[in-house]
Design an enzyme around this catalytic site. Structure first.
Site, PDB file in Angstrom:
ATOM      1  CB  THR B 100       5.122   5.641   6.102  1.00 50.10           C
ATOM      2  OG1 THR B 100       3.913   4.888   6.111  1.00 50.10           O
ATOM      3  CG2 THR B 100       6.213   4.818   5.419  1.00 50.10           C
ATOM      4  CE  LYS B 175       2.863   1.949   3.879  1.00 41.74           C
ATOM      5  NZ  LYS B 175       2.396   3.209   4.487  1.00 41.74           N
ATOM      6  CE  LYS B 243       7.152   9.304   3.844  1.00 43.51           C
ATOM      7  NZ  LYS B 243       6.102   9.218   4.855  1.00 43.51           N
TER       8      LYS B 243
END
Lengths: 294, 294
Positions: B100, B175, B243
């Site tokens: 990701t 995502k 993150k």
């Protein structure tokens, strides 16, 4: 089906109207009261029940009285007012209130009724107008356990699920938990769809994928398409959500819980009202975000 | 099953380790690279594959190279670094990145690979460690359609769902939508459970009722019990969520979308980190609220 009973139903809004109808169709003798008597007359014609001109009159012969009105003040008026239910209530009759109110007013009304020997169950519902029409509402109950057990057979006429959650007020508190979860959830979904649109994604395709995992929700499954279409003329109105959230935030002040996002989303709903969206579905939080798009 | 291919897999974390294993078990010849070579040696023993000492060496004979590393910088290092994949990559080999990351780094790496005649698919996953172990991950893909179609048969070794969502970066953007939805949703759920505890409700009973309606979510179904228990030593870590949210908020700045609750929840996660909860599951937003309980 339980044996036929004399019942009263107070409040024929979008929820109460079909709910009272289910009781009559289940074989009970229902007398309704509604502030707008045209609606009461229409209901009596449609379902073959009776209508009364005051809550007291509606309640006079009932063994159980159901109410589904607007807010705390409306509940106080129909229960405790001059021609209120309390004035006409038969000994040992039980009151079941389906209004979403504060837990405090539920305790207040329950206390006054108990002093007259009458039971009270606070029983807010979820499932919306569709649930009321289909008789598949979820009913969250608070009050004395033994009184609760006396009403479940009757309430089953319009309930898919009915559950006892604790003492008086517990039904209202459970409904508040429901609204708190929805507030954060819908804002999260709105931000997700807003971002997806800003990123020029195929939003429906993205939802198809992410709804299979940890981002899935009832709101995502049932509201994403109308949100993408900017359709908000359905569902649960922002005005009603704000009423519910006012009770939530008042109760949170009392029990010392912290609701930073719930209270922020309440403010966002206030902005939706300013945009003319008081009657829009709660999913219109996306319309607010799109309004601010650069 | 697709025909046996020479593959490389870069990054044997909790996700990559079992994913690479599924590829080997599907009959491919997999060469792995991991910064910690003990882990690579262990993997090779467990699955009977090969391991290499640099990404370039792992990629040398592969027709497809898979990666699942930590963040943008890690991806740049393993792809573009001194002994990176790009140095060893065979002509026409395809890189599939499951990390990701930002959409920007996906475009940057894709561009550099394209200049060498190599295809790139950004393919972040959801489904967590359990999904990786069971081979049931959801894979969100961006990149050239024709390149995407070449990799699906291989990716199927560990995917329950694989979907193409648009040009390079679209997988990462999808995502991000997923993480945005989860941030608001989990905070709403945390506030609901926090309020329920403060109100002395039977929280499990309340969840049983409200999970049947408009407040339902995957998080409610799968996390309410551990949240009530204060158990957070599982799931998706707060450090990783922060993150991901950093990439989300950076991208939102770029595309002009407004994410008030997502950015607030990012701050809440920062506070969870301060409470020592960087490795806790994202549902630990409830622990933060309980920490502030009067």
């Amino acid at each position: 089906m339980s044996e036929s009973k004399a019942l009263a139903f107070i409040g024929l809004g979008v929820m109460g109207y079909p709910m009272a109808g289910h009781l009559q169709k289940a074989g009970h003798e229902v007398t309704v009261f509604n502030r707008n008597t045209d609606k009461a007359r229409q209901w009596a014609e449609e379902y073959g029940g009776q209508w009364a001109t005051t809550p007291a009159q509606a309640a006079a012969n009932a063994t159980m009285v159901f109410s589904c009105v607007g807010n705390d003040d409306d509940l106080r008026a129909v229960m405790l007012g001059e021609d209120g239910v309390l004035r006409g209530l038969a000994p040992a009759a039980i009151v079941v209130d389906h209004t979403t109110t504060s837990a405090e007013v539920a305790r207040e009304v329950a206390g006054l009724l108990a002093a007259h020997g009458n039971g009270f169950i606070d029983a807010p519902v979820s499932g919306g107008q569709a649930g009321a029409i289909n008789g598949q509402l979820t009913v969250m109950c608070g009050g004395r356990d033994d009184i609760y057990r006396q009403v479940t057979g009757v309430v089953a006429a319009y309930a898919g699920t009915i559950k006892w959650l604790g003492d008086t007020g517990a039904g209202q508190l459970a409904k508040m938990v429901n609204q708190i979860c929805i507030a954060g959830l819908v804002q999260g979904l709105a931000e997700g769809l807003h971002f997806a649109q800003a990123a020029d994604l195929d939003v429906a395709a993205v939802v198809e994928v992410i709804s299979q995992g940890a981002a899935q929700s009832w709101q995502m499954n049932n509201r994403h398409q109308t949100m993408i279409n900017g359709q908000y003329d359905h569902g649960f109105a922002v005005d009603w959500m704000r009423k519910d959230l006012a009770y939530v935030l008042e109760e949170a002040r009392r029990n010392g819980s912290h609701l930073p996002v719930t209270s922020l989303v309440d403010q966002f709903y206030s902005e939706v009202q300013s945009l003319g969206g008081g009657r829009w579905d709660t999913s219109s939080l996306l319309a607010r975000l799109e309004h601010f798009r650069k």
